[in-house]
Design an enzyme around this catalytic site. Structure first.
Site, mmCIF file in Angstrom:
data_model
loop_
_atom_site.group_PDB
_atom_site.id
_atom_site.type_symbol
_atom_site.label_atom_id
_atom_site.label_comp_id
_atom_site.label_asym_id
_atom_site.label_seq_id
_atom_site.Cartn_x
_atom_site.Cartn_y
_atom_site.Cartn_z
ATOM 1 N N GLY A 154 12.109 -34.687 16.778
ATOM 2 C CA GLY A 154 13.179 -33.943 16.112
ATOM 3 C C GLY A 154 14.159 -33.523 17.175
ATOM 4 N N ALA A 183 10.720 -35.923 20.994
ATOM 5 C CA ALA A 183 10.852 -34.589 21.582
ATOM 6 C C ALA A 183 9.494 -34.084 22.090
ATOM 7 C CB ALA A 183 11.420 -33.605 20.562
#
Lengths: 235, 235
Positions: free
Chosen positions: B90, B123
């Site tokens: 994300g 991420a």
């Protein structure tokens, strides 16, 4: 009265640095004898001196001299006294860190509000927005804050790129990234395509350059505005 | 002994979420009864609950239960007590901000150093590096620091993308961005292509997934390392 040109990019594909903007630069800085250049964004890690030479060689074609802010012992005074100011692109994190380190944001904001003509390209355009939170750049350094000049009541996404329908890459599209931004921030974002710029004259904000721009608002579907549209009411 | 899988992406083009990683997930978390999921990166602004459901539906196919860290009143204790941990992708800025806000970086670092099996995607992989300064994400929130877990002695650039020779876009290529990073930072960067992951077993770091990776070092030309290469000496 604010007098800003905020361009998505310095350079168009197949052209020289600032080539497509030269007619605008000539008009915009008409009457200025020397332009103050802010080279802090250092594209590709180029030195302040080399970046200033690049800007100077382009501005020379518009009959304008350029001096880099790094050449002044008092950069805040250089901003206050400038005939005109140009901030080039590169890395927005670096640009913003250097602006904070030299305590230039308040004086730059006041100077540009008072009417000193300003050109920004890419990172130099991003900083005119409320925050730098819609930059595409890599966070190579840590600035003390993401708040920028707020000369316009929204954020800009420079080098705006439409999703590629043929892409097989799973990194986020620009639209997805801006959607994420709006989960945590309320201001509109103008996706400014390469070749476009915003002309800001006082409270009049006009899209220029021949292309449409994409407007993103929190909790709304994005939409297009045509070239020559007014963005006065976008906030 | 560290036991990490650090994947460039969660999802390959045309596949379901985590599909290509399921055989690895099954082996990696063998013997675990429940996996702690860290959903803080919230791709596209999805809620913690929805993101956890997505992870749970994938892990279910590997016979594993998943619980989101947001469901625990004491998230640090949840990390310490976890059988295995997965941090999804994300927005890296958001993920890092939330890890700092919940004071989880020290406990996560210690827990993973002590051998709790870990999977990161995107991420969730970036945070295993020394800093988040080579993320591709948009800085939609301001984390208190860019320093991350440092479980490997370099940085990762997830979703690494080769320059497109046919592009007319003037935004920086990934390689240019990483070159800018190396003007201000000394650690190597591994450009990890989609479909690749690093397997970290103690001090052994191996490139997996079938593709080569691109290695960037300060003041050196970038170079490729082949699949199954050891990266033990990269620092």
């Amino acid at each position: 009265m604010k007098n800003l040109l905020l361009a998505s990019t310095s350079t168009l594909h197949g052209q020289k640095y600032l080539e497509y903007l030269l007619p605008e630069i000539e008009k915009h800085f008409n009457g200025c004898s020397e332009i103050l250049f802010i080279p802090y964004a250092r594209p590709g890690g180029i030195s302040h001196a080399d970046y200033t030479s690049l800007a100077a060689s382009a501005f020379e074609q518009a009959g304008l001299a350029v001096r880099g802010i790094h050449e002044f012992s008092d950069p805040a005074r250089a901003v206050k006294n400038a005939d005109g100011i140009f901030t080039g692109g590169g890395n927005t994190f670096l640009l913003v860190r250097e602006l904070y380190a030299n305590q230039l944001l308040p004086v730059l904001k006041e100077t540009l509000r008072n009417g000193t003509p300003y050109l920004g390209t890419s990172a130099g355009t991003n900083i005119a927005g409320l925050t730098m939170k819609t930059t595409n750049d890599m966070p190579i350094v840590y600035p003390p804050n993401f708040t920028t000049l707020g000369l316009i009541p929204f954020n800009i996404n420079a080098h705006y790129l439409d999703p590629d329908p043929n892409s097989t890459h799973k990194g986020e599209t620009r639209e997805t990234r801006i959607k994420e931004f709006h989960q945590f921030n309320t201001q509109p974002v103008v996706g400014l395509r390469e070749g476009s710029w915003l002309e800001v004259k006082g409270s009049e904000i006009t899209l220029k350059g021949g292309k449409s721009a994409r407007i993103f608002k929190a909790e709304k579907l994005p939409y297009e505005v045509e070239n020559e549209s007014s963005l006065n009411d976008l906030n």
